[in-house]
Enzyme design. Structure first.
Site, short mmCIF file in Angstrom:
data_model
loop_
_atom_site.label_atom_id
_atom_site.label_comp_id
_atom_site.label_asym_id
_atom_site.label_seq_id
_atom_site.Cartn_x
_atom_site.Cartn_y
_atom_site.Cartn_z
CG ASP A 193 -2.35 -4.15 -4.39
OD1 ASP A 193 -1.81 -4.34 -3.68
OD2 ASP A 193 -3.92 -4.71 -4.40
CG HIS A 366 -4.96 -5.54 -0.45
ND1 HIS A 366 -4.56 -4.59 -1.69
CD2 HIS A 366 -5.66 -5.06 0.66
CE1 HIS A 366 -4.41 -3.25 -1.06
NE2 HIS A 366 -5.43 -3.80 0.39
ZN ZN Z 1 -3.34 0.40 -0.56
ZN ZN Z 2 -6.34 0.95 -0.20
#
Ligand code: ZN
Ligand code: ZN
Length: 552
Positions: A193, A366
């Protein structure tokens, strides 16, 4: 005979934020990871949503063994309701994710016949030549997972969306020890990510938000309105906890928020003491300092509850001076202007608005740079591909990987539609497949192809109506009657009557109170929707409607 290679084809989410979809292929087996949607950018006029182009998958439908979903956010599940009926393959996800998928499929009447499978957060299953194991990751939604995929050529680790938060609200911390084990066995490829690859350091814990919300609710003199993503179940829990602590009742506003709250309660992901939740019509009988509303609209979406409230167009909820509004989400890149205008309108009506700056009412779900480094160092992959991000995020993440010791020639920045072939010790881009945007505009999916074409069709068939609305810049009040000019729509005397009545209709719709904020895109949407419905009722035609707001 040379050994078969793995093929990796991103159909969405690489060089954009949203509509994540990754295809992994080995001989006759295909698995698909995630099936998300993206909200349209400003220049995509008339488009509600954007979903991935799956023509590559449609041609190989019989090879697809399943769609594996990492977690329940829209950018990972949102396109299922549109694409699953076309593909008709099984879906695998955790319990809460499955609940969110079911809510979405049901809303679009696509639930019947869907083959949905629930897998625990450390569960294992096989799809063709792929053995898949889930591992828990911490993200802004419970039950999020990453994937450990054993293929004939080696192990692929897919991070899903993750951060490394050791004090998550509900849900589990990212399972670093399982990843370390896998890392020591040798990992062929890591997909990780990149959403917040630009942020240095570590992302703060979700706990910080809990404290901020607690503080806001404790101190607010009147009603509190908290807006966030419906799928941020852990955020909703934090709001409920704080409300209970300060003897406030909680009222859920809006259909999608209500559906998700109900589902999450049934599945045990939301804990709500009896008597905490109330029906919206009961709120008017309570003192203001005993009320918390939860609603969607943190992105300034023109049809969401918060934007309606900000424009005094919500049937049940109006801002009164003394209200506190907290926007508990960061605008998705591109939505900043919409959110800013919503904030202006709320302030104009006397609300106190808390949004990010200063008070941490939201943290990212994130990982930041140090967390990304941590993951790469633990997994120690031979090859590395940054996923989930615009090109600059992918590129920065590639550099981060290099700084942890992954050789430059083993790092691939690929974009939607690229086909990457991977052998045991080589990998290269061998071609491309179609991965364009597919537009959804409420009525039709995909066959729009491009918006220009649709507009032209509409013009040639039903004509065009231009509406000129003059508003007072200060009060937002309509100045005079709206002007309407049409071409190719109606030319009979009855037709002219329809146009005349529509002028009155618009004047009525836009005149709802003394202090009427004038947010152009909201007025545009309102005028467009009202006239679209009215003209269709009257004439069975759908002319192109172009509202112009002039402020004087
Ligand atoms: Zn996402
Ligand atoms: Zn997400």
């Amino acid at each position: 005979m040379p050994r078969a290679k793995l093929r990796l084809i991103p159909l969405g989410g690489l060089s954009e934020i949203g509509k994540n979809m990754m295809v992994i292929e080995y001989r006759d087996d295909i698995i698909v990871i995630d099936c998300g949607l993206m909200f349209p950018e400003e220049e995509m006029l008339g488009v509600d949503l954007v979903i991935p182009d799956i023509s590559y998958l449609i041609e190989r439908r019989d090879k697809i063994r399943g769609i594996v979903i990492t977690h329940g956010h829209e950018d990972h599940i949102g396109a299922l309701a549109y694409l699953l009926p076309e593909l008709d393959v099984p879906v695998y996800s955790t319990l809460l994710t499955n609940g969110l998928i079911s809510v979405k499929l049901k809303e679009r009447k696509a639930l019947a016949g869907a083959k949905l499978n629930i897998v625990p957060p450390r569960g294992k299953f096989s799809l063709g030549k792929f053995d898949i194991e889930f591992f828990p990751v911490c993200h802004s939604i419970p039950d999020a997972v990453g994937l450990i995929i054993t293929t004939p050529l080696g192990i692929i680790v897919h991070s899903g969306d993750f951060k490394v938060d050791f004090t998550p609200v509900n849900g589990q911390p990212t399972d670093l020890s399982r990843l370390a084990e896998v890392g020591s066995q040798g990992v062929l490829l890591l997909l990780s990510d990149s959403t917040y690859a630009e942020l240095p350091g570590y992302t703060p814990s979700e706990r910080v938000v809990g404290e901020a919300l607690d503080d806001i609710i404790a101190r607010a003199p009147g009603r509190v309105i908290i807006t966030t993503f419906a799928s941020l179940v852990s955020r909703v829990q934090q709001v409920i906890d704080a409300a209970v602590r300060y003897n406030r009742r909680v009222f859920v506003v809006g259909r999608s928020m209500t559906n998700i709250v109900n589902m999450a309660r049934e599945l045990g992901y939301l804990h709500v003491p009896d008597g905490t939740l109330g029906r919206l019509d009961q709120a008017k009988d309570l003192p203001h300092d005993q009320i918390v509303f939860i609603t969607t609209g943190s992105q300034g979406e023109p049809t969401s509850a918060l934007v309606r409230i900000a424009n005094r167009d919500h049937r049940q909820l109006h801002i009164v001076p003394g209200d506190t509004v907290a926007i508990s989400a960061t605008p998705i890149p591109g939505n900043e202007a919409l959110v800013a205008r919503t904030v202006d309108n709320l302030l104009r009506q006397g609300a106190n608005v808390v949004f990010g700056n200063g008070t941490p009412v939201h943290v990212h779900g994130h990982g930041s740079q140090e967390e990304l480094k941590l993951l790469i160092s633990i997994v120690k992959p031979r090859f590395f591909i940054p996923i989930h991000g615009e090109y600059r995020h992918l590129s920065l993440h590639a550099r981060i990987a290099q700084s942890t010791g992954v050789p430059k020639e083993h790092i691939f920045i690929i974009e939607d539609g690229d086909v990457l072939e991977i052998g045991t010790d080589t990998a290269r881009v061998v071609g491309g497949v179609s991965a364009s945007h597919v537009y959804v505009d409420g009525l039709s999916v995909g066959d729009i192809g491009n918006v220009v074409l649709r507009d032209r069709k509409m013009l040639s068939r039903d004509g065009i109506v231009v509406v000129i609305i003059t508003l007072n810049r200060k009060t937002g009040k309509l100045v005079g009657r709206p002007d309407i000019v049409s071409r190719g729509f109606v030319d009979t005397s009855e037709g002219n009557q329809v146009l005349e009545s529509s002028r009155d209709l618009i004047a009525k719709v836009l005149d709802r109170g003394p202090k009427q904020p004038a947010q152009s895109d909201f007025v545009n949407t309102k005028v467009h929707d009202t006239l679209n419905r009215f003209y269709f009722e009257q004439t069975k035609r759908r002319p192109m409607i172009l509202p112009f707001v002039v402020k004087v």
